[in-house]
Design an enzyme around this catalytic site. Sequence first.
Site, PDB file in Angstrom:
ATOM      1  N   LEU A  81       0.855  -1.186   0.000  1.00  0.00           N
ATOM      2  CA  LEU A  81       0.000   0.000   0.000  1.00  0.00           C
ATOM      3  C   LEU A  81       0.893   1.239   0.000  1.00  0.00           C
ATOM      4  O   LEU A  81       1.489   1.570   1.019  1.00  0.00           O
ATOM      5  CB  LEU A  81      -0.906   0.017   1.230  1.00  0.00           C
ATOM      6  CG  LEU A  81      -1.680  -1.270   1.563  1.00  0.00           C
ATOM      7  CD1 LEU A  81      -2.497  -1.083   2.842  1.00  0.00           C
ATOM      8  CD2 LEU A  81      -2.568  -1.683   0.398  1.00  0.00           C
ATOM      9  N   GLY A  82       0.999   1.915  -1.141  1.00  0.00           N
ATOM     10  CA  GLY A  82       1.823   3.120  -1.217  1.00  0.00           C
ATOM     11  C   GLY A  82       3.067   2.890  -2.056  1.00  0.00           C
ATOM     12  O   GLY A  82       3.718   1.855  -1.952  1.00  0.00           O
ATOM     13  N   VAL A 139       9.234   5.415   0.419  1.00  0.00           N
ATOM     14  CA  VAL A 139       9.533   4.110   1.014  1.00  0.00           C
ATOM     15  C   VAL A 139       9.079   2.968   0.111  1.00  0.00           C
ATOM     16  O   VAL A 139       9.811   1.999  -0.114  1.00  0.00           O
ATOM     17  CB  VAL A 139       8.878   3.985   2.406  1.00  0.00           C
ATOM     18  CG1 VAL A 139       9.191   2.630   3.017  1.00  0.00           C
ATOM     19  CG2 VAL A 139       9.341   5.111   3.319  1.00  0.00           C
ATOM     20  N   GLY A 140       7.877   3.100  -0.445  1.00  0.00           N
ATOM     21  CA  GLY A 140       7.366   2.049  -1.316  1.00  0.00           C
ATOM     22  C   GLY A 140       8.267   1.848  -2.530  1.00  0.00           C
ATOM     23  O   GLY A 140       8.584   0.708  -2.904  1.00  0.00           O
ATOM     24  N   ILE A 178      18.018   1.497  10.783  1.00  0.00           N
ATOM     25  CA  ILE A 178      18.716   0.892  11.928  1.00  0.00           C
ATOM     26  C   ILE A 178      17.923  -0.281  12.485  1.00  0.00           C
ATOM     27  O   ILE A 178      16.754  -0.125  12.822  1.00  0.00           O
ATOM     28  CB  ILE A 178      18.887   1.915  13.065  1.00  0.00           C
ATOM     29  CG1 ILE A 178      19.556   3.191  12.567  1.00  0.00           C
ATOM     30  CG2 ILE A 178      19.678   1.314  14.212  1.00  0.00           C
ATOM     31  CD1 ILE A 178      19.534   4.326  13.578  1.00  0.00           C
ATOM     32  N   GLY A 236      15.346  20.240   1.325  1.00  0.00           N
ATOM     33  CA  GLY A 236      14.562  19.008   1.411  1.00  0.00           C
ATOM     34  C   GLY A 236      14.793  18.210   2.681  1.00  0.00           C
ATOM     35  O   GLY A 236      14.320  17.077   2.796  1.00  0.00           O
ATOM     36  N   GLU A 255      10.228  19.469   6.047  1.00  0.00           N
ATOM     37  CA  GLU A 255       9.026  19.601   5.218  1.00  0.00           C
ATOM     38  C   GLU A 255       8.498  21.029   5.263  1.00  0.00           C
ATOM     39  O   GLU A 255       8.859  21.817   6.134  1.00  0.00           O
ATOM     40  CB  GLU A 255       7.956  18.634   5.736  1.00  0.00           C
ATOM     41  CG  GLU A 255       8.504  17.228   5.851  1.00  0.00           C
ATOM     42  CD  GLU A 255       7.452  16.157   5.666  1.00  0.00           C
ATOM     43  OE1 GLU A 255       6.326  16.479   5.239  1.00  0.00           O
ATOM     44  OE2 GLU A 255       7.773  14.993   5.937  1.00  0.00           O
ATOM     45  N   LYS A 263       7.736   7.877  18.245  1.00  0.00           N
ATOM     46  CA  LYS A 263       8.767   6.839  18.205  1.00  0.00           C
ATOM     47  C   LYS A 263       9.157   6.379  19.606  1.00  0.00           C
ATOM     48  O   LYS A 263       9.350   5.182  19.843  1.00  0.00           O
ATOM     49  CB  LYS A 263       9.981   7.351  17.430  1.00  0.00           C
ATOM     50  CG  LYS A 263       9.692   7.493  15.930  1.00  0.00           C
ATOM     51  CD  LYS A 263      10.811   8.251  15.218  1.00  0.00           C
ATOM     52  CE  LYS A 263      10.552   8.334  13.715  1.00  0.00           C
ATOM     53  NZ  LYS A 263      11.471   9.294  13.061  1.00  0.00           N
TER      54      LYS A 263
END
Lengths: 429, 429
Positions: B8-9, B13-14, B133, B184, B187, B202
Site C-alpha cells: 500500500l503506497g 519508502v514504497g 537501523i 529538502g 518539510e 517513536k
Amino acid sequence: MGVKLGILGLGTVGTGTVQLLQNVIGRHPLLQEIEIYRVGVRSLDKPRAVELSTEILTANLEAIVNDPAVDIVVEVMGGLEPARSLILQALKNGKHVVTANKAVIARFGAEIFTAANQAGVYVMLEAAVGGGIPVIQPLKQSLSVNQINAVTGIVNGTTNYILTRMQTEGSNFDDVLADAQRLGYAEADPTADVDGLDAADKIAILASLGFGGRIHLEDVYCEGIRQVSKTDIAYAEKLGFVIKLLAIAKRQSNKNSQLSVRVHPTLVSKTHPLASINGVYNAILVEGEPIGQVMFFGPGAGAGATASAVSSDILNLAATLQTSTANPNPLFTCGHDDYCEIAPIAELVTRFYTRFLTKDQPGVIGKLGTCFGNYGVSLESVVQTGFQEKLAEIVVVTHDVREGDFRQALAEIRDLPAIDSIPSLLRVL
Amino acid sequence: MGVKLGILGLGTVGTGTVQLLQNVIGRHPLLQEIEIYRVGVRSLDKPRAVELSTEILTANLEAIVNDPAVDIVVEVMGGLEPARSLILQALKNGKHVVTANKAVIARFGAEIFTAANQAGVYVMLEAAVGGGIPVIQPLKQSLSVNQINAVTGIVNGTTNYILTRMQTEGSNFDDVLADAQRLGYAEADPTADVDGLDAADKIAILASLGFGGRIHLEDVYCEGIRQVSKTDIAYAEKLGFVIKLLAIAKRQSNKNSQLSVRVHPTLVSKTHPLASINGVYNAILVEGEPIGQVMFFGPGAGAGATASAVSSDILNLAATLQTSTANPNPLFTCGHDDYCEIAPIAELVTRFYTRFLTKDQPGVIGKLGTCFGNYGVSLESVVQTGFQEKLAEIVVVTHDVREGDFRQALAEIRDLPAIDSIPSLLRVL
Ligand SMILES: NC(=O)c1ccc[n+]([C@@H]2O[C@H](COP(=O)([O-])OP(=O)(O)OC[C@H]3O[C@@H](n4cnc5c(N)ncnc54)[C@H](OP(=O)(O)O)[C@@H]3O)[C@@H](O)[C@H]2O)c1
Ligand SMILES: NC(=O)c1ccc[n+]([C@@H]2O[C@H](COP(=O)([O-])OP(=O)(O)OC[C@H]3O[C@@H](n4cnc5c(N)ncnc54)[C@H](OP(=O)(O)O)[C@@H]3O)[C@@H](O)[C@H]2O)c1
C-alpha cells in the site's frame, strides 16, 4: 518447565548466564519456561558464585550432551577440545547449541554447521562476536536484505583499551600492557589479543555472515598492535587520525567477487564513527546497499554483557521450540557451502602511513618521491617531522595504492644509502 | 513464487522497497521467493521510478487487503486513515502486516496488536523507528532478556540536522530551518518534526517494547526545538555539552515501577556516545541489566535505509511462513495488555540548565541561591556570563532535582524585582 538447558562451563560467562536465568523478574516472560537442568565443570570442589543443587552440577560433560532430556546445549567452556567434540555430539543427538566460542566456530564452523543442518537443529553464536552487542542476529535477519560491501569492527576490547590509554596518556605499549595485565584487562599470556588472533577469529565469523560464504581462517591477514609506538600515535593525532586495531572484511574495489579479510592497526580519521570508540568497548560498522552505514556499539566482554547475548540465543531457541519446527527457519540455519574468494594482501588497495629515519642528506625527499613514483604510488603528504639523534624523521601518507606495488617501492627505498630504517608502516582507513 | 505481497503506497519508502525487491542479486536468497503481487496508489497516472505491470498497480487499496492471494500487506502509505482501517482489515483477513507508520502504531497500536493476536498473525514495524537501523528486532529478540532501565534516542533526523548546523555554524533556528526546507531536509510544514511530535510517536513505540507495556501517547511529555537559541548552544558548548533533541524512556529513579517518557532538547555531555551523532543520523542507546549500554547508529530516514528495514520485516515473515506456523512465535507477537505507569513530568528528577537576564543589582546571585535553596534545589554552577544591553546574564546548572520543586523555585524567582526574564530552561542528561 518447558526447555531444559545443559550448560558446559561455569566460568565468567557461564556464571553470568546462570545468574541471569535465576533472576527472571522484569525480563522476557518466556525465560520462566527455561530450566537450568545440568551444568558441567572441570572441578566440582571449586567455590561458585551461584547456587546450584548437587544433581545439577556435574563433571561429566559427555553425559550432558548425551542426556535425552536436554533440549539445548550451551557451550561456554572455551578452548578447541573437548568443546568441538561436545558440540558435534550434541548436534548429532538433535540438540540445539548456543556457543560463545569464536575460536571453535572460526576453525570448525563448516563441520559444525553441516552437522547442525543434517540434524535439523540450530547453532546460535551471538556472544562469539562483540560480547553483548546484538550483531550476529541483525546481520543474519535484518541486514541480509542488503548487498553488504564492508564489515569493519573494533572487536577486541583488550587491544582497544591499550590503544586508548596509549593515546590519552602518551604511554608506551609495554607499560600499558603491563598495567592492563595488573588490572585484569589483559591476560597473563596476551598473545591472542595483542597479536590480533582473537579479532581474526571474529572477523572470519562476521565475514561469513555478511558475505554469505565460508572463510578459511588462514586466509585472514593478521597484524597485532605490538609495533604501534607512541610516536606514531602522536603523529597520527597531528594528521587528524587515531590508531585502532580494526578487523575488516570488504569487497575488493578492483574485483568485486573477491574479499579482503584482515586485522591490523589502522589510522582512522577522527571524524569516522569508529574513532570515538574507546576503552574496552566494541563496535561493528556495517556498510551495505541500500542501507548505507549502520553501527552497533556496546560492551565487548564481561560476564553480564556476554550473559545477555547467550541468554538471547537461548530465548530465541525457546521461542522457536514453542512453534512447530517441521521445517527449519532459513534465517537461523547456515545456508552456504561455498567458500568466499579472499584476495591476497598484496592485492589490497589502501592508503599507507610510513615513517622513515633518514641520514640528513640533501634531496632525500626527492629520492623517496622518485622511488614511489616508479611504482605508481601517489603521495598525499610528506612531512619532515624532526630529528631523532642525528637522523631526520620523515612521515609519508599515500593515496590509495595496491599494497604489492607499495611494498616493492618500499623494498627499493630501504636500499637507498640515505635511508637508515623504516620504523613504522600502518594502513589508513 | 512463494510469498505474495500487497504493498500500500509507492512513495519514497514504497519505491525504495520495490527497487530492492526487484534487484535481489547479492541479497538473502529467500528474497527470490517474494512476489510483488499488488501495489496500491492514489493516482495511477503519476510517473513512477519503478516499472510495474498494469495488473500490479491499482488504486483500489481495499481490494488488496481483501484479496485472498495476498500473504503479507506492506503499509507504506502513511497517515492515520485509511492506513489504520486497511491494516485492521488485512489482519482480520489473516494477513501478516509490515508497516513503517509510527503515527498509526503509536496511536492505534493496542487495537492493531489485539487484532493481530486474535487472527494469529504478525505486525512488523522495523522501519517505524530509526529508519534503516535494526532496533525493533534487537529490542524484541536480543535485548528482552535484560531488565531495561532506559531507552534514549536521537530519533528525528530533521531536528538533529538543524541542531547540528546551529552548533557548527553558530546560526539561528529560523535561518537553518528555512535552509533545511530549501534543501529538502525539512518539510514545508515542519511541525511534526520540530515540535517533537514525530519523536514522541517513536519513543512511545520504543518504550512499549523496552518496558513490556502499552503507552498512552498523551502521557508522553513533549517539547520541540523552536526555543533552542544559538546563545544557549554556545554556552552549553563552553560548559562541555551539546544540545540534542532526545527521546527518553526511563525508569523513575525514585519509583522504579513508574516510567518517565519524554521528548525535549537536552544538554548532553560531549563525552556521551549520543553527543557525536550528527546531521540526519539517528541513534538509540539502550541501558539494561546485565548488558550495560548498547547503542545502534545509522540513517534514520531515506528511501534506501527505510527499504532495508521494510524488506527485512518481509524476509522475516517469509522465513516464518516457510516453517509451520501452528503456534505463533512469542518473540514476534505483542504479549502485553497492560499500560505502563507514566509519572507526570513534575516527578521527573533531572538536572537543569537555566539562563536568567537580571537587572544588575548587588546580591542577585545570592537571591537566586536563596530561592533555589528554599525548594531544595542544589546548584552545580552559577556563572555570570556577561551583559545583554543593560541586563546581566546568569547561567545556572543544577544538580539532580525534582522538576516540580525546581518549577516552584523558578516561579518565585520570576517574581523577584531583580529578575528581568528567564529566556531559557533546558534539561541536562
Ligand atoms: N569472558 C568473556 O568476557 C567472554 C566474552 C565473549 C566470549 N567469551 C567466550 O566464552 C567462553 C567461556 O569464557 P569464560 O571467560 O567464561 O571462560 P572461563 O572463565 O575460563 O570458564 C571456563 C569454564 O569451563 C569449564 N571447563 C573448561 N574446560 C573444561 C573441561 N575440559 N571439562 C570440564 N569443564 C571445563 C571450567 O570449569 P572449572 O570452573 O571447574 O574450571 C569453567 O567453569 C570462551 O569461548 C570465551 O572465548 C568470553
Ligand atoms: N520517507 C522516509 O524516509 C520514511 C522513513 C521512515 C518511515 N517512513 C514512513 O513510511 C510511510 C510512507 O512514507 P513515504 O515518505 O514513502 O510517503 P510518500 O512519499 O508520501 O508516499 C505515500 C504513498 O502512499 C500513497 N497513498 C497515500 N495515501 C493514499 C490513499 N489514501 N490511497 C491510495 N494511496 C495513497 C501515495 O500514492 P500516490 O503516489 O499516488 O500519491 C504514495 O505512493 C509513512 O508512514 C512514513 O512515516 C518514511
